[in-house]
Design a protein around this motif. Structure first.
Motif, PDB file in Angstrom:
ATOM      1  N   GLU A 137       0.738  -1.278   0.516  1.00 37.91           N
ATOM      2  CA  GLU A 137      -0.114   0.520  -0.275  1.00 37.91           C
ATOM      3  C   GLU A 137       0.788   0.767  -0.122  1.00 37.91           C
ATOM      4  O   GLU A 137       1.023   2.130  -0.878  1.00 37.91           O
ATOM      5  N   ASN A 138       2.285   1.363   0.877  1.00 42.94           N
ATOM      6  CA  ASN A 138       3.140   2.410   1.392  1.00 42.94           C
ATOM      7  C   ASN A 138       3.367   2.839  -0.916  1.00 42.94           C
ATOM      8  O   ASN A 138       3.429   3.753  -0.848  1.00 42.94           O
ATOM      9  N   GLU A 139       3.605   1.990  -1.639  1.00 45.08           N
ATOM     10  CA  GLU A 139       4.459   1.966  -2.931  1.00 45.08           C
ATOM     11  C   GLU A 139       3.258   2.570  -3.341  1.00 45.08           C
ATOM     12  O   GLU A 139       3.825   3.563  -4.561  1.00 45.08           O
ATOM     13  N   LYS A 140       1.826   2.299  -3.662  1.00 48.28           N
ATOM     14  CA  LYS A 140       0.978   2.870  -4.144  1.00 48.28           C
ATOM     15  C   LYS A 140       1.003   4.303  -4.491  1.00 48.28           C
ATOM     16  O   LYS A 140       0.574   5.170  -4.591  1.00 48.28           O
ATOM     17  N   ARG A 141       1.593   5.029  -2.795  1.00 51.26           N
ATOM     18  CA  ARG A 141       1.141   6.626  -2.579  1.00 51.26           C
ATOM     19  C   ARG A 141       2.629   7.134  -3.926  1.00 51.26           C
ATOM     20  O   ARG A 141       2.109   8.628  -4.143  1.00 51.26           O
ATOM     21  N   VAL A 142       3.511   7.070  -4.365  1.00 50.72           N
ATOM     22  CA  VAL A 142       4.060   7.127  -5.555  1.00 50.72           C
ATOM     23  C   VAL A 142       3.905   6.780  -7.054  1.00 50.72           C
ATOM     24  O   VAL A 142       4.409   6.964  -7.697  1.00 50.72           O
ATOM     25  N   GLY A 143       2.609   6.346  -6.514  1.00 54.60           N
ATOM     26  CA  GLY A 143       1.674   6.376  -7.966  1.00 54.60           C
ATOM     27  C   GLY A 143       1.699   5.553  -8.819  1.00 54.60           C
ATOM     28  O   GLY A 143       1.309   4.991  -9.817  1.00 54.60           O
ATOM     29  N   VAL A 144       2.371   4.061  -8.388  1.00 57.47           N
ATOM     30  CA  VAL A 144       2.430   2.865  -8.721  1.00 57.47           C
ATOM     31  C   VAL A 144       2.270   1.348  -8.586  1.00 57.47           C
ATOM     32  O   VAL A 144       1.668   1.726  -6.706  1.00 57.47           O
ATOM     33  N   ASN A 145       0.738   0.841  -8.526  1.00 60.00           N
ATOM     34  CA  ASN A 145      -0.183  -0.205  -8.319  1.00 60.00           C
ATOM     35  C   ASN A 145       0.277  -1.363  -8.508  1.00 60.00           C
ATOM     36  O   ASN A 145       0.009  -2.424  -9.709  1.00 60.00           O
ATOM     37  N   SER A 146       1.136  -1.969  -7.814  1.00 64.32           N
ATOM     38  CA  SER A 146       2.052  -3.102  -7.815  1.00 64.32           C
ATOM     39  C   SER A 146       0.587  -3.984  -7.168  1.00 64.32           C
ATOM     40  O   SER A 146       0.134  -4.080  -6.551  1.00 64.32           O
ATOM     41  N   GLY A 147       0.993  -5.914  -7.336  1.00 67.33           N
ATOM     42  CA  GLY A 147       0.671  -6.936  -6.902  1.00 67.33           C
ATOM     43  C   GLY A 147       1.072  -7.249  -5.589  1.00 67.33           C
ATOM     44  O   GLY A 147       0.110  -7.837  -4.917  1.00 67.33           O
ATOM     45  N   GLY A 148       2.257  -6.923  -5.235  1.00 68.27           N
ATOM     46  CA  GLY A 148       2.250  -7.539  -4.335  1.00 68.27           C
ATOM     47  C   GLY A 148       3.878  -8.484  -4.447  1.00 68.27           C
ATOM     48  O   GLY A 148       4.247  -8.761  -3.295  1.00 68.27           O
ATOM     49  N   MET A 149       4.253  -8.847  -5.327  1.00 69.86           N
ATOM     50  CA  MET A 149       5.101  -9.892  -5.582  1.00 69.86           C
ATOM     51  C   MET A 149       5.992  -9.460  -5.407  1.00 69.86           C
ATOM     52  O   MET A 149       7.197  -9.874  -4.346  1.00 69.86           O
ATOM     53  N   ASP A 150       6.334  -7.891  -5.524  1.00 67.70           N
ATOM     54  CA  ASP A 150       7.915  -7.973  -4.562  1.00 67.70           C
ATOM     55  C   ASP A 150       7.501  -7.535  -3.422  1.00 67.70           C
ATOM     56  O   ASP A 150       9.124  -7.394  -3.279  1.00 67.70           O
ATOM     57  N   GLN A 151       6.987  -6.795  -2.517  1.00 69.46           N
ATOM     58  CA  GLN A 151       7.113  -6.779  -1.506  1.00 69.46           C
ATOM     59  C   GLN A 151       7.688  -7.949  -0.917  1.00 69.46           C
ATOM     60  O   GLN A 151       8.216  -7.933   0.018  1.00 69.46           O
TER      61      GLN A 151
END
Length: 567
Positions: A241-255
């Motif tokens: 959720e935090n990374e979405k604050r910079v405008g990227v809607n990732s799915g969770g794999m990286d984290q």
């Protein structure tokens, strides 16, 4: 389950180092960071938070990597290269920015300047904490801020509901519940924009640093029944959720890879019906098998084309999110699968409903999952435009056609699929994206099964490594032709890798630049790297240090952790 375990907190560096791999001089980096922190801030850090980058060991989630946000399982591995953040409470009240929660952040890289910021409560906008993050410009401190604060404004994955460090752990209406002022010093060995998840590693490590310095990790020991207990799984959800604050809607794999991974293993991460993660030993690792067993390692080669997810999100990363989500709804409509009038259904859920799976229980058994993916790879043919004659440009549809096929109406479609994210496209490639997702998800299962079989029969190591390489090559082709996230430089690197003797090679990361990852016989690493250096044009003229950063071998590493200094 791995996701339910607490975050490792080390007091002994020897115990910490043995989990990180062998190709980097970890002790020197950690010692230098601690000394630099003391030189700049006048005291020893209280903690160092560590989060690794990652590679996709299997054909999996392209672009966040493109099947994880559709809730299909992925198979990444953490690497030795990481982000480290030294941190400590600010002790002297006369220092600049001593207000509650204020942050002074510095970076060892000379091109990044000192930054200071303070979260605030704005009564006119509600009692929540607020922290401005500029999404229009990619700045290093934005990822530090993102680790501190996240609002659930891009919530669309069914299992993610975290609100970040500030709003989750500090009651907005309680004047006594405030974060402490903190000083941070950041260093990193994950190349930015390389497709090795430097952004996720940065957000995970900063989230972890703020948790540690505010004493929140201690809750695990004090009260294991506390609803706010921080596990690896909850850190994944928070960082995502935090990374979405910079405008990227990732799915969770990286984290998930950065947080949950174990040394010498890849991580099979499943998102449906809930987040789960299971370490899987990789065949050919240097500590597996007996004499004569072939060993392999991963080689990361940077194309030197920077993949800037935030800047190009509307035509690349976020566009793929919208294309796959819209494809899922239209596929459900055409296959007669129930979908709510305003439901943002995923391709994984379409398959589950078509196959009669339970959406709130255990994951489907392997046989049923494999059969479902094989079927869906054929069912997606109904998304192919009737007028298409095989030419790639003819497989896309206009926005008007996409809305018509969704049977939602313009207003509802815009609200559900376009109001929360910026995208830009003339043609939306629903068929190709859905085809890629189902075929990639099937390859992930095949890759995982090969690894599991090899762990019980090491003698077959050579044939297994060749089979894994074939799957990687198939993934690279799908990423290029169906998901369309490669670029000429990445395609060239993958080709050169095969000519240099790799078992297989593919793009890793969000795509449109960044790195390839190649599976290479351990005895051939030096000669392989020499061949790539000599044959890839952009490497010519680079200084030796720059070359070492551009192409390197790595072993699967352990995930995020914290080192706590003695009082």
């Amino acid at each position: 389950m791995a996701a339910s375990l607490p975050i490792p907190v080390f007091n002994n560096l020897q115990d910490l180092y043995q989990n990180l791999g062998t190709s980097l001089n970890h002790a020197e980096r950690w010692d230098n960071l601690a000394k630099e922190f003391k030189a700049r801030f006048g005291r020893t850090p209280t903690y160092i938070a560590r989060a690794p980058g990652r590679v996709n060991t299997s054909p999996d989630a392209q672009q966040g990597e493109h099947i994880d946000y559709q809730l299909f399982g992925v198979f990444p591995a953490a690497i030795e290269h990481d982000i480290l953040i030294a941190c400590a409470p600010r002790s002297s009240p006369d220092q600049h920015h001593h207000t509650p929660g204020s942050v002074i952040a510095e970076n060892l890289h000379k091109k990044y300047t000192r930054q200071g910021f303070t979260p605030t409560r704005r009564p006119t906008l509600g009692p929540e904490w607020h922290l401005d993050i500029d999404k229009t410009e990619l700045r290093w401190e934005s990822y530090v801020k993102a680790g501190y604060y996240a609002r659930d404004e891009f919530h669309f994955l069914i299992w993610c509901s975290s609100n970040g460090v500030l709003n989750h752990y500090f009651a907005p209406n309680d004047a006594e519940s405030v974060p402490i002022p903190v000083d941070l010093l950041v260093t990193g060995s994950v190349p930015a924009g390389s497709g090795l998840s430097s952004s996720a590693a940065m957000v995970v490590s900063s989230t972890l640093a703020f948790l540690a310095v505010n004493g929140l990790l201690d809750k695990v020991e004090e009260n294991s029944q506390d609803a706010k207990t921080i596990t690896k799984g909850s850190l994944v959800e928070m960082a995502m959720e935090n990374e979405k604050r910079v405008g990227v809607n990732s799915g969770g794999m990286d984290q998930a890879a950065s947080v949950i991974s174990l040394a010498n293993s890849a991580l099979y991460v499943s998102f449906f019906p809930q987040l789960s993660a299971k370490p899987i030993p990789l065949p050919g690792s240097s500590n597996s098998g007996g004499p004569g067993t072939p060993h392999a390692t991963f080689i990361c080669a940077n194309s030197l084309v920077v993949s800037d997810k935030a800047v190009h999100a509307k035509t690349r990363y976020n566009l793929r999110v919208v294309e796959t989500l819209a494809a899922a709804r239209i596929l459900a409509v055409r296959l007669g699968v129930h979908v709510g009038s305003r439901e943002k259904i995923t391709l994984r859920t379409v398959m589950a409903r078509l196959m009669g799976e339970t959406e709130d229980g255990a994951e489907a058994d392997e046989e049923k999952l494999r059969a479902g993916l094989e079927r869906m790879a054929q069912e997606v043919e109904c998304l192919r435009p009737q007028e298409a004659k095989g030419h790639a440009d003819e497989l896309g549809v206009t926005l008007e056609t996409m809305i018509e096929w969704s049977e939602m109406g313009r207003e509802a479609f815009n609200d559900v699929y376009l109001s929360w994210v910026d995208v830009e496209a003339t043609y939306f490639q629903l068929y190709k994206r859905a085809k890629h997702v189902y075929l990639e998800a099937l390859r992930v299962l095949q890759f995982r099964d090969l690894c599991l079989n090899a762990s019980s029969n090491p003698a077959e190591g050579s044939s297994v490594l060749k089979a894994l390489g074939t799957l990687m090559n198939e993934s690279q082709e799908s990423c290029a032709s169906l998901c369309e996230i490669t670029c000429p430089e990445v395609d060239e690197l993958a080709r050169l890798a095969m000519e240099a003797g790799a078992y297989g090679s593919r793009v890793t990361g969000a795509g449109w630049g960044g790195c390839t990852v190649s599976l290479v016989d351990e005895t051939q690493v030096d000669s392989f790297i020499a061949k790539i250096k000599a044959s890839y044009g952009p490497y010519k003229g680079l200084e030796e240090e720059a070359l070492r950063e551009a192409i390197f071998a790595t072993k699967p590493s352990s995930g995020a952790c914290v080192y706590k200094f003695e009082d």
